[in-house]
Design a protein around this motif. Structure first.
Motif, PDB file in Angstrom:
ATOM      1  N   VAL A   1       0.494  -1.379  -0.482  1.00 48.50           N
ATOM      2  CA  VAL A   1       0.478   0.051   0.142  1.00 48.50           C
ATOM      3  C   VAL A   1       0.900   1.343   0.014  1.00 48.50           C
ATOM      4  O   VAL A   1       0.851   2.187  -0.757  1.00 48.50           O
ATOM      5  CB  VAL A   1      -0.985   0.145   1.149  1.00 48.50           C
ATOM      6  CG1 VAL A   1      -1.354   1.282   1.152  1.00 48.50           C
ATOM      7  CG2 VAL A   1      -2.353  -1.750   1.382  1.00 48.50           C
ATOM      8  N   GLU A   2       1.773   1.206   1.226  1.00 50.00           N
ATOM      9  CA  GLU A   2       2.793   2.615   0.892  1.00 50.00           C
ATOM     10  C   GLU A   2       3.467   2.384  -0.404  1.00 50.00           C
ATOM     11  O   GLU A   2       3.356   3.899  -0.821  1.00 50.00           O
ATOM     12  CB  GLU A   2       3.777   2.122   2.264  1.00 50.00           C
ATOM     13  CG  GLU A   2       3.102   2.587   3.510  1.00 50.00           C
ATOM     14  CD  GLU A   2       3.881   2.419   4.513  1.00 50.00           C
ATOM     15  OE1 GLU A   2       5.005   1.755   4.093  1.00 50.00           O
ATOM     16  OE2 GLU A   2       3.522   2.690   5.826  1.00 50.00           O
ATOM     17  N   ALA A   3       3.724   1.495  -0.998  1.00 52.65           N
ATOM     18  CA  ALA A   3       4.450   1.929  -2.113  1.00 52.65           C
ATOM     19  C   ALA A   3       3.711   2.180  -3.745  1.00 52.65           C
ATOM     20  O   ALA A   3       4.554   3.194  -4.423  1.00 52.65           O
ATOM     21  CB  ALA A   3       5.413   0.387  -2.614  1.00 52.65           C
ATOM     22  N   LEU A   4       2.437   1.931  -3.351  1.00 51.03           N
ATOM     23  CA  LEU A   4       1.796   1.972  -4.093  1.00 51.03           C
ATOM     24  C   LEU A   4       1.322   3.098  -4.140  1.00 51.03           C
ATOM     25  O   LEU A   4       0.832   3.996  -5.612  1.00 51.03           O
ATOM     26  CB  LEU A   4       0.360   1.256  -4.137  1.00 51.03           C
ATOM     27  CG  LEU A   4      -0.307   1.696  -5.435  1.00 51.03           C
ATOM     28  CD1 LEU A   4      -0.167   1.882  -6.899  1.00 51.03           C
ATOM     29  CD2 LEU A   4      -1.792   1.375  -5.146  1.00 51.03           C
TER      30      LEU A   4
ATOM     31  N   GLN B   1       2.826   6.126  -2.805  1.00 50.33           N
ATOM     32  CA  GLN B   1       4.098   7.248  -3.195  1.00 50.33           C
ATOM     33  C   GLN B   1       4.337   6.918  -4.523  1.00 50.33           C
ATOM     34  O   GLN B   1       4.787   7.943  -4.807  1.00 50.33           O
ATOM     35  CB  GLN B   1       5.262   6.267  -2.674  1.00 50.33           C
ATOM     36  CG  GLN B   1       5.420   6.330  -0.534  1.00 50.33           C
ATOM     37  CD  GLN B   1       7.497   5.165  -0.640  1.00 50.33           C
ATOM     38  OE1 GLN B   1       7.451   5.386  -1.189  1.00 50.33           O
ATOM     39  NE2 GLN B   1       7.337   5.930   1.116  1.00 50.33           N
ATOM     40  N   TYR B   2       4.170   6.132  -5.087  1.00 54.60           N
ATOM     41  CA  TYR B   2       4.443   6.478  -6.553  1.00 54.60           C
ATOM     42  C   TYR B   2       2.949   7.265  -7.389  1.00 54.60           C
ATOM     43  O   TYR B   2       2.668   7.513  -8.161  1.00 54.60           O
ATOM     44  CB  TYR B   2       4.117   4.667  -7.600  1.00 54.60           C
ATOM     45  CG  TYR B   2       4.172   5.216  -8.760  1.00 54.60           C
ATOM     46  CD1 TYR B   2       5.367   4.634  -9.789  1.00 54.60           C
ATOM     47  CD2 TYR B   2       2.693   4.988  -9.899  1.00 54.60           C
ATOM     48  CE1 TYR B   2       5.481   4.405 -11.068  1.00 54.60           C
ATOM     49  CE2 TYR B   2       3.062   5.127 -10.948  1.00 54.60           C
ATOM     50  CZ  TYR B   2       4.067   4.657 -11.757  1.00 54.60           C
ATOM     51  OH  TYR B   2       4.609   4.807 -13.390  1.00 54.60           O
ATOM     52  N   LEU B   3       2.532   6.378  -6.957  1.00 55.08           N
ATOM     53  CA  LEU B   3       0.686   8.147  -7.145  1.00 55.08           C
ATOM     54  C   LEU B   3       0.491   8.845  -6.669  1.00 55.08           C
ATOM     55  O   LEU B   3       0.340   9.846  -7.618  1.00 55.08           O
ATOM     56  CB  LEU B   3      -0.155   7.132  -7.280  1.00 55.08           C
ATOM     57  CG  LEU B   3      -0.925   5.653  -7.528  1.00 55.08           C
ATOM     58  CD1 LEU B   3      -2.104   5.152  -6.192  1.00 55.08           C
ATOM     59  CD2 LEU B   3      -1.468   5.343  -8.919  1.00 55.08           C
ATOM     60  N   CYS B   4       1.444   8.716  -6.552  1.00 54.20           N
ATOM     61  CA  CYS B   4       1.177  10.468  -5.492  1.00 54.20           C
ATOM     62  C   CYS B   4       2.316  11.083  -6.195  1.00 54.20           C
ATOM     63  O   CYS B   4       2.207  12.835  -6.188  1.00 54.20           O
ATOM     64  CB  CYS B   4       1.937  10.696  -4.187  1.00 54.20           C
ATOM     65  SG  CYS B   4       1.192  10.292  -2.738  1.00 54.20           S
TER      66      CYS B   4
ATOM     67  N   VAL C   1       1.559  -0.977 -12.573  1.00 54.86           N
ATOM     68  CA  VAL C   1       1.342   0.292 -11.836  1.00 54.86           C
ATOM     69  C   VAL C   1       0.732   1.518 -13.193  1.00 54.86           C
ATOM     70  O   VAL C   1      -0.367   2.393 -13.183  1.00 54.86           O
ATOM     71  CB  VAL C   1       1.656   1.150 -11.322  1.00 54.86           C
ATOM     72  CG1 VAL C   1       3.744   1.120 -11.135  1.00 54.86           C
ATOM     73  CG2 VAL C   1       1.668   1.844 -10.216  1.00 54.86           C
ATOM     74  N   THR C   2       1.170   1.514 -14.556  1.00 54.65           N
ATOM     75  CA  THR C   2       1.618   2.400 -14.869  1.00 54.65           C
ATOM     76  C   THR C   2       0.558   2.625 -15.763  1.00 54.65           C
ATOM     77  O   THR C   2      -0.721   3.614 -16.191  1.00 54.65           O
ATOM     78  CB  THR C   2       2.397   2.695 -16.356  1.00 54.65           C
ATOM     79  OG1 THR C   2       3.301   2.240 -15.770  1.00 54.65           O
ATOM     80  CG2 THR C   2       2.356   3.101 -17.485  1.00 54.65           C
TER      81      THR C   2
END
Length: 232
Positions: free
Chosen positions: A14-17, A19-22, A109-110
């Protein structure tokens, strides 16, 4: 800027996702959770997200029920499910519950970013490998609704009717399995199908609905065959 809420099985994921989305200029993760806790609806109300991304793994066995409750409790929120399985049956349950998108995790994620933006515009997205099954199931639901008339059990298969009749007699899953000569896992699958098709939350509600309409089927009458005695 699109407000998001993330719910995943593992905090690190959740944290990794998040950070990426932000890093995307038009996305903002307003809140996140590592499990679908009892306060999830309240968290959604506080965060006021436009899109919620939820890991299929946190929903447990009752995918349709969990997603439907979220959809009914927070109607403005568009739901994107991250699935680690390509199960068309679970994708159908999600679509019936109002889920806007079903994305296999291996897509990356892209692609998730593009789907989030698309879903926020009011569109839906399901991968080609499950889309055909989803559309056929939804078309069948429409046909059944048109022909249901006064019979609330019209959507059930013959086997689902037999399982429901046994449930009405107070029989447990293993007893139903023995009576109908099927596995306990198959009984659970039919039970989920009954709850989904009748649009109810529990076995008790399903039985009460059938009884109130006077359409509760008789049990199949199948019994467990006795083994022959050995002769000396």
């Amino acid at each position: 800027m699109l407000r998001l809420l993330l719910v995943g099985e593992q905090r690190m994921f959740v944290e990794a996702l998040s950070q990426y989305l932000c890093t995307e200029p038009d996305l903002w993760v307003a809140d996140s959770a590592d499990r679908a806790d009892a306060e999830l609806v309240e968290r959604i109300s506080r965060a006021r997200p436009e899109v919620m991304v939820i890991d299929l793994a946190v929903l447990g066995d009752r995918v349709h029920e969990a997603l439907r409750r979220l959809d009914e409790s927070c109607p403005p929120v568009r739901i994107v499910v991250l699935a680690s399985t390509a199960s068309p049956e679970l994708a159908v349950e999600a679509a019936r519950a109002g889920t806007a998108a079903w994305l296999p995790k291996e897509r990356g994620v892209t692609e998730l970013v593009g789907i989030i933006r698309d879903v926020a515009r009011g569109n839906a997205w399901y991968p080609p490998e499950v889309l055909g099954t989803v559309l056929r199931a939804l078309r069948q639901d429409i046909r059944l609704a048109d022909t249901r008339n006064d019979d609330p059990l019209a959507a059930l298969s013959q086997r689902e009717r037999e399982v429901l009749a046994a449930m009405a007699e107070g029989k447990r899953g293993w007893q139903i399995a023995a009576e109908l000569f099927i596995s306990v896992q198959t009984v659970r699958k039919h039970t989920r199908g009954i709850l989904t098709k009748l649009n109810v939350h529990s076995q008790l509600e399903a039985v009460m609905l059938a009884r109130s309409a006077g359409s509760l089927p008789e049990p199949s009458g199948a019994t467990v065959r006795a083994l022959p005695r050995k002769t000396v």
